[in-house]
Design a protein around this motif. Sequence first.
Motif, PDB file in Angstrom:
ATOM      1  N   SER A 190      36.813  39.548  39.314  1.00 30.59           N
ATOM      2  CA  SER A 190      35.411  39.754  39.714  1.00 30.59           C
ATOM      3  C   SER A 190      35.238  39.518  41.210  1.00 30.59           C
ATOM      4  O   SER A 190      34.348  40.095  41.832  1.00 30.59           O
ATOM      5  N   GLU A 191      36.061  38.680  41.808  1.00 30.38           N
ATOM      6  CA  GLU A 191      36.050  38.415  43.245  1.00 30.38           C
ATOM      7  C   GLU A 191      37.493  38.503  43.744  1.00 30.38           C
ATOM      8  O   GLU A 191      38.425  38.284  42.973  1.00 30.38           O
ATOM      9  N   PRO A 192      37.698  38.799  45.043  1.00 34.73           N
ATOM     10  CA  PRO A 192      39.070  38.902  45.549  1.00 34.73           C
ATOM     11  C   PRO A 192      39.882  37.625  45.298  1.00 34.73           C
ATOM     12  O   PRO A 192      39.380  36.516  45.477  1.00 34.73           O
ATOM     13  N   VAL A 193      41.138  37.840  44.888  1.00 34.53           N
ATOM     14  CA  VAL A 193      42.047  36.720  44.640  1.00 34.53           C
ATOM     15  C   VAL A 193      43.420  37.054  45.208  1.00 34.53           C
ATOM     16  O   VAL A 193      43.733  38.217  45.493  1.00 34.53           O
ATOM     17  N   LEU A 194      44.235  36.033  45.350  1.00 26.74           N
ATOM     18  CA  LEU A 194      45.672  36.256  45.418  1.00 26.74           C
ATOM     19  C   LEU A 194      46.291  35.415  44.317  1.00 26.74           C
ATOM     20  O   LEU A 194      45.735  34.395  43.896  1.00 26.74           O
ATOM     21  N   VAL A 195      47.430  35.862  43.842  1.00 24.24           N
ATOM     22  CA  VAL A 195      48.107  35.150  42.764  1.00 24.24           C
ATOM     23  C   VAL A 195      49.290  34.403  43.365  1.00 24.24           C
ATOM     24  O   VAL A 195      50.113  35.000  44.063  1.00 24.24           O
ATOM     25  N   SER A 200      54.419  27.595  37.475  1.00 24.95           N
ATOM     26  CA  SER A 200      53.007  27.451  37.833  1.00 24.95           C
ATOM     27  C   SER A 200      52.446  28.773  38.365  1.00 24.95           C
ATOM     28  O   SER A 200      53.034  29.386  39.269  1.00 24.95           O
ATOM     29  N   VAL A 201      51.327  29.207  37.808  1.00 29.48           N
ATOM     30  CA  VAL A 201      50.658  30.425  38.290  1.00 29.48           C
ATOM     31  C   VAL A 201      49.199  30.084  38.559  1.00 29.48           C
ATOM     32  O   VAL A 201      48.501  29.572  37.684  1.00 29.48           O
ATOM     33  N   GLN A 202      48.751  30.352  39.783  1.00 25.45           N
ATOM     34  CA  GLN A 202      47.356  30.067  40.149  1.00 25.45           C
ATOM     35  C   GLN A 202      46.677  31.326  40.678  1.00 25.45           C
ATOM     36  O   GLN A 202      47.306  32.127  41.377  1.00 25.45           O
ATOM     37  N   PHE A 203      45.414  31.453  40.362  1.00 23.23           N
ATOM     38  CA  PHE A 203      44.594  32.532  40.916  1.00 23.23           C
ATOM     39  C   PHE A 203      43.772  31.910  42.044  1.00 23.23           C
ATOM     40  O   PHE A 203      42.877  31.098  41.792  1.00 23.23           O
ATOM     41  N   VAL A 204      44.098  32.252  43.268  1.00 25.65           N
ATOM     42  CA  VAL A 204      43.507  31.598  44.436  1.00 25.65           C
ATOM     43  C   VAL A 204      42.415  32.507  45.026  1.00 25.65           C
ATOM     44  O   VAL A 204      42.692  33.683  45.310  1.00 25.65           O
ATOM     45  N   PRO A 205      41.193  32.006  45.196  1.00 26.93           N
ATOM     46  CA  PRO A 205      40.142  32.844  45.801  1.00 26.93           C
ATOM     47  C   PRO A 205      40.603  33.369  47.160  1.00 26.93           C
ATOM     48  O   PRO A 205      41.150  32.619  47.976  1.00 26.93           O
ATOM     49  N   ALA A 206      40.362  34.665  47.403  1.00 25.75           N
ATOM     50  CA  ALA A 206      40.845  35.289  48.650  1.00 25.75           C
ATOM     51  C   ALA A 206      39.713  35.714  49.564  1.00 25.75           C
ATOM     52  O   ALA A 206      39.950  36.061  50.713  1.00 25.75           O
TER      53      ALA A 206
END
Length: 597
Positions: free
Chosen positions: A117-122, A128-134
């Motif tokens: 829904s909003e820009p992310v980087l993975v 460990s896998v994180q969805f980081v706000p971009a």
Amino acid sequence: MHFYTGQVLRLDLTAQRATVEPLDEDWARLFVGGKGLLLRHLFDELPAGTEALAPQNPLILATGPFAGTAAATCSRLAVGCKSPATGTLLDSYVGGSFAPELKFAGYDVVLVTGRASEPVLVLIEDDSVQFVPAEGEFWGLETSALEALVRERFGPRHKVLSTGPAGERLVPYACLSTDQFHKAGRGGAGAVMGSKNLKAVVVRGHGAVAVGDASAFAADMLRLQNDAVLTPDNAWTWEEGTPAILDAVSAAGALPTRNWRTGTFAGSGRIDSEALLRVRSKIRACTQCPLACRQVHTFGDYVCEGPEFETLGLCGADCGIDDLAAVAAFNMACDELGLDTISTGAVVGLAMDLCACGAADYGLAFGDTAGYLEAPHLIASGEGYGAELALGARALAALKGRPDLAAEVKGLEMPAYDPRGTFGMGLAYATSDRGACHMRAFTAGDDILGGSAAADSLAGRARLVVDQQDFTSIAWSGVWCANMALDAAFLGAHFRHLWGRETTADELLTAGARIWNLGRLLNLREGLSRADDRLPERIVGTPHPDGGAAGKVIGAGAFEEALGEYYALRGWDAEGVPTDATLRRLSLERLREGGRG
Ligand code: SF4
């Protein structure tokens, strides 16, 4: 299974959820890795008829079994999806160091689905896998700035696969970048990543790849490095790199010049490898590669890795530009903005032609560097005439009422071999599974570079194109690099370790044919037909007025005859559909046209 991690990472961007699934071992045996595994996953993941920029179009990253080992040139990553440029399957390849790192983190394949829904980087760090706000920090950055910030934030050894500003704006020929200068260039995977609100996949792994009998494997790789990799046949890679062939292609009348108006560029001597050697500052290599074909050049206060041959052809000759520093600056702009240089050069050359014939008023002219250098920025930003050029050659030419001026197949701009100077490349382009492409069959190697066949004949070309497509299908599943001399014996020496037995050339070609036919089923399911296996009319029927291929013409009749011969050799019917017998022979009978596996 040795060589595989045995894990597929699924990233659901809509739900921001990561799950790990086991690698299907039957698929690994039948489709190997890279191209094959990518297409097999795409066949099941892509709902028929999905729009390329819809969330349902998966973006797939597939390593080869030999990534992360000592196998030379096998560090390449296959990237794929349905292409926004063509509506066909897309598999595109990028070197550097991303694929081995993904294996070290524990994954053979990554399936990216949905849309954030909003820009992310993975951020993938082993388990460990994180969805980081971009938004605000990473989104909007050009390639170099993004990679620098990622390494500052997460660590200097993290690897980045990213889309640029062009991909964020959904330009259908936006590419993916890694290690700054390495591109999965063709077909618009950058736009698909952008459509998912995904700026980048970042990975760091600390594992290793098990190769079975490590001593035997290491001994074989060392032997192959001496006997088959660091050989006189491959010396051109580190001595000159891909620009080495520019003058020969131009002399043959096959170098696209001023939007394909002719095939011999009078300025080729000012942008060829001799000119580049005068400004070369160093050479670089992808991980796992002793060939080091990446030529780095210094122009005043900036450094450019490249331009490669295709860039010199499309961004140089096709635009009538023989100012090497300008071509390098154009190349650098494309790299930073995330644009495929082949398509961008082709589109700008077309735009110059449209201006020359009075069909457009962009202020662009063949040979004029002023507007030329601004064009990539306008394309990526959508400002001014950039919005029209961002449509791609086919749509732009149609918009301006001159569809005859676009040099493309299935919507993909043609690379830097004009079929009028090498007829076989016409059949290679027309039958390529992702649109005009020189990486599936490369008959120019025989007729222009090898001189072993006539360049102005289609005799025997159908057989050669089929065999080369089958061979590259297995080679790009390995995943080796096109920049070295490959043969079945070399591949077989690796497969002996992978499969634990000797293989024959026929067996490898059959595996390649299976992968090629899987792609055909996928393309047919997406609505393609014989009518799409074509060349632009002027490429078939209008000869060059001058240059090395002056007066030579393929002819529509000869082309149709060769296409029919190609279908017959493939075991396809007259409409280009694989027959039941062909599918049974290749163990694909369950994957009927329109079916799901
Ligand atoms: S030959 Fe060049 S592009 Fe290919 S793997 Fe080696 S360094 Fe990379």
